[in-house]
Scaffold this motif. Structure first.
Motif, PDB file in Angstrom:
ATOM      1  N   ALA A  68      -6.529  11.285   0.304  1.00 22.12           N
ATOM      2  CA  ALA A  68      -6.728   9.861   0.006  1.00 22.12           C
ATOM      3  C   ALA A  68      -6.177   9.038   1.157  1.00 22.12           C
ATOM      4  O   ALA A  68      -5.200   9.426   1.805  1.00 22.12           O
ATOM      5  CB  ALA A  68      -6.021   9.486  -1.295  1.00 22.12           C
ATOM      6  N   ARG A  69      -6.792   7.904   1.393  1.00 24.06           N
ATOM      7  CA  ARG A  69      -6.339   6.966   2.420  1.00 24.06           C
ATOM      8  C   ARG A  69      -5.213   6.127   1.826  1.00 24.06           C
ATOM      9  O   ARG A  69      -5.437   5.269   0.992  1.00 24.06           O
ATOM     10  CB  ARG A  69      -7.477   6.058   2.885  1.00 24.06           C
ATOM     11  N   SER A  70      -4.023   6.361   2.293  1.00 23.55           N
ATOM     12  CA  SER A  70      -2.867   5.668   1.727  1.00 23.55           C
ATOM     13  C   SER A  70      -2.781   4.217   2.163  1.00 23.55           C
ATOM     14  O   SER A  70      -2.087   3.426   1.535  1.00 23.55           O
ATOM     15  CB  SER A  70      -1.570   6.404   2.056  1.00 23.55           C
ATOM     16  N   CYS A  71      -3.505   3.831   3.212  1.00 22.96           N
ATOM     17  CA  CYS A  71      -3.455   2.430   3.663  1.00 22.96           C
ATOM     18  C   CYS A  71      -4.271   1.507   2.765  1.00 22.96           C
ATOM     19  O   CYS A  71      -4.052   0.297   2.771  1.00 22.96           O
ATOM     20  CB  CYS A  71      -3.926   2.295   5.114  1.00 22.96           C
ATOM     21  N   ILE A  72      -5.214   2.055   2.009  1.00 17.77           N
ATOM     22  CA  ILE A  72      -6.027   1.219   1.122  1.00 17.77           C
ATOM     23  C   ILE A  72      -5.787   1.549  -0.351  1.00 17.77           C
ATOM     24  O   ILE A  72      -6.532   1.115  -1.222  1.00 17.77           O
ATOM     25  CB  ILE A  72      -7.533   1.306   1.452  1.00 17.77           C
ATOM     26  N   THR A  73      -4.747   2.319  -0.613  1.00 17.69           N
ATOM     27  CA  THR A  73      -4.362   2.652  -1.981  1.00 17.69           C
ATOM     28  C   THR A  73      -3.084   1.904  -2.305  1.00 17.69           C
ATOM     29  O   THR A  73      -2.080   2.047  -1.603  1.00 17.69           O
ATOM     30  CB  THR A  73      -4.110   4.171  -2.114  1.00 17.69           C
ATOM     31  N   TYR A  74      -3.124   1.087  -3.328  1.00 22.44           N
ATOM     32  CA  TYR A  74      -1.915   0.362  -3.726  1.00 22.44           C
ATOM     33  C   TYR A  74      -0.917   1.334  -4.351  1.00 22.44           C
ATOM     34  O   TYR A  74      -1.291   2.192  -5.159  1.00 22.44           O
ATOM     35  CB  TYR A  74      -2.232  -0.754  -4.713  1.00 22.44           C
ATOM     36  N   ALA A  75       0.325   1.196  -3.985  1.00 19.11           N
ATOM     37  CA  ALA A  75       1.376   2.058  -4.529  1.00 19.11           C
ATOM     38  C   ALA A  75       1.438   1.940  -6.047  1.00 19.11           C
ATOM     39  O   ALA A  75       1.612   2.944  -6.739  1.00 19.11           O
ATOM     40  CB  ALA A  75       2.727   1.713  -3.901  1.00 19.11           C
ATOM     41  N   VAL A  76       1.270   0.734  -6.579  1.00 13.66           N
ATOM     42  CA  VAL A  76       1.352   0.552  -8.040  1.00 13.66           C
ATOM     43  C   VAL A  76       0.232   1.289  -8.761  1.00 13.66           C
ATOM     44  O   VAL A  76       0.385   1.636  -9.936  1.00 13.66           O
ATOM     45  CB  VAL A  76       1.355  -0.944  -8.444  1.00 13.66           C
ATOM     46  N   ALA A  77      -0.887   1.550  -8.090  1.00 13.19           N
ATOM     47  CA  ALA A  77      -1.986   2.298  -8.698  1.00 13.19           C
ATOM     48  C   ALA A  77      -1.656   3.778  -8.817  1.00 13.19           C
ATOM     49  O   ALA A  77      -2.376   4.523  -9.472  1.00 13.19           O
ATOM     50  CB  ALA A  77      -3.266   2.120  -7.890  1.00 13.19           C
ATOM     51  N   CYS A  78      -0.569   4.198  -8.195  1.00 21.01           N
ATOM     52  CA  CYS A  78      -0.181   5.604  -8.188  1.00 21.01           C
ATOM     53  C   CYS A  78       0.861   5.927  -9.250  1.00 21.01           C
ATOM     54  O   CYS A  78       1.461   7.003  -9.214  1.00 21.01           O
ATOM     55  CB  CYS A  78       0.324   5.995  -6.803  1.00 21.01           C
ATOM     56  N   ASN A 123       0.842  -1.198   0.000  1.00 22.69           N
ATOM     57  CA  ASN A 123       0.000   0.000   0.000  1.00 22.69           C
ATOM     58  C   ASN A 123       0.878   1.249   0.000  1.00 22.69           C
ATOM     59  O   ASN A 123       2.070   1.208   0.296  1.00 22.69           O
ATOM     60  CB  ASN A 123      -1.001  -0.016   1.162  1.00 22.69           C
ATOM     61  N   LEU A 124       0.265   2.363  -0.352  1.00 27.70           N
ATOM     62  CA  LEU A 124       0.986   3.626  -0.478  1.00 27.70           C
ATOM     63  C   LEU A 124       1.589   4.071   0.853  1.00 27.70           C
ATOM     64  O   LEU A 124       2.704   4.599   0.888  1.00 27.70           O
ATOM     65  CB  LEU A 124       0.052   4.696  -1.042  1.00 27.70           C
ATOM     66  N   ALA A 125       0.885   3.819   1.959  1.00 26.74           N
ATOM     67  CA  ALA A 125       1.409   4.198   3.277  1.00 26.74           C
ATOM     68  C   ALA A 125       2.713   3.469   3.571  1.00 26.74           C
ATOM     69  O   ALA A 125       3.701   4.083   3.996  1.00 26.74           O
ATOM     70  CB  ALA A 125       0.385   3.906   4.368  1.00 26.74           C
ATOM     71  N   ASP A 126       2.729   2.171   3.363  1.00 23.54           N
ATOM     72  CA  ASP A 126       3.959   1.400   3.599  1.00 23.54           C
ATOM     73  C   ASP A 126       5.055   1.839   2.641  1.00 23.54           C
ATOM     74  O   ASP A 126       6.232   1.907   3.019  1.00 23.54           O
ATOM     75  CB  ASP A 126       3.694  -0.096   3.459  1.00 23.54           C
TER      76      ASP A 126
END
Length: 178
Positions: free
Chosen positions: A57-67, A22-25
């Motif tokens: 945006a909630r970075s814990c439920i957003t996949y980094a690859v989607a960014c 996820n984006l947060a990690d």
């Protein structure tokens, strides 16, 4: 592992990342930007809120690859942002801080409200912040802080930003990398 390229806090970043990260990690572990906090890891508490192409945006439920190709701004990237500076001062003045765990996400969400809703009243502020949970302060000081910044900006005739500075974010519309 796949490579992604995006902009984080106005800096171009390219990194190898697992598809499930996820984006947060990603920002915490790969970029050492630890101001983004992880609370519930289900997108409920708001501690992990960042700006994704200008929108909270909630970075814990957003996949980094989607960014891929996106512009991400963490709380560290807002250090000199005029609205954040005003909000930090108001949070101190109104005793809207206690443990500080929710504060980065709360500030990011509050910034969005200040920029989009220059006529917001207490009810609208509470609704706007309802996605950010605080277990310490009881919200009274937080709401007063946000309201005071909105009122001060209105008194200075500072116009809202169209859509709060948001850009359209659609992962399916991003150009695919070869």
């Amino acid at each position: 592992m796949g490579m992604i390229a995006l902009t984080v806090n106005q800096r171009a970043v390219q990194a190898s990342v697992e598809p499930r990260t996820n984006l947060a990690d990603f920002v915490r572990d790969k970029l050492d930007l630890t101001g983004t906090h992880l609370g519930c890891e289900h997108g409920v508490c708001g501690a992990c809120t960042v700006l994704l192409d200008g929108a909270p945006a909630r970075s814990c439920i957003t996949y980094a690859v989607a960014c891929e190709g996106a512009e991400v701004t963490t709380i560290e990237g807002l250090d000199v942002d005029e609205v954040i500076v005003e909000l930090r001062s108001a949070f101190r003045r109104e005793h809207a801080l206690q443990c500080g765990y929710c504060t980065p996400g709360m500030l990011v969400s509050a910034r969005d409200l200040v920029l989009r809703l220059p006529e917001a009243d207490e009810r609208l502020i509470r609704v706007g912040l309802s996605g950010n949970l605080c277990r310490c302060t009881g919200y009274v000081g937080i709401v007063r802080a946000v309201q005071s910044v909105i009122d001060q900006r209105r008194a200075r005739n500072i116009a809202p930003e169209p859509d709060g500075g948001r850009k359209i974010w659609d992962p399916s519309a991003r150009p695919k990398r070869a």
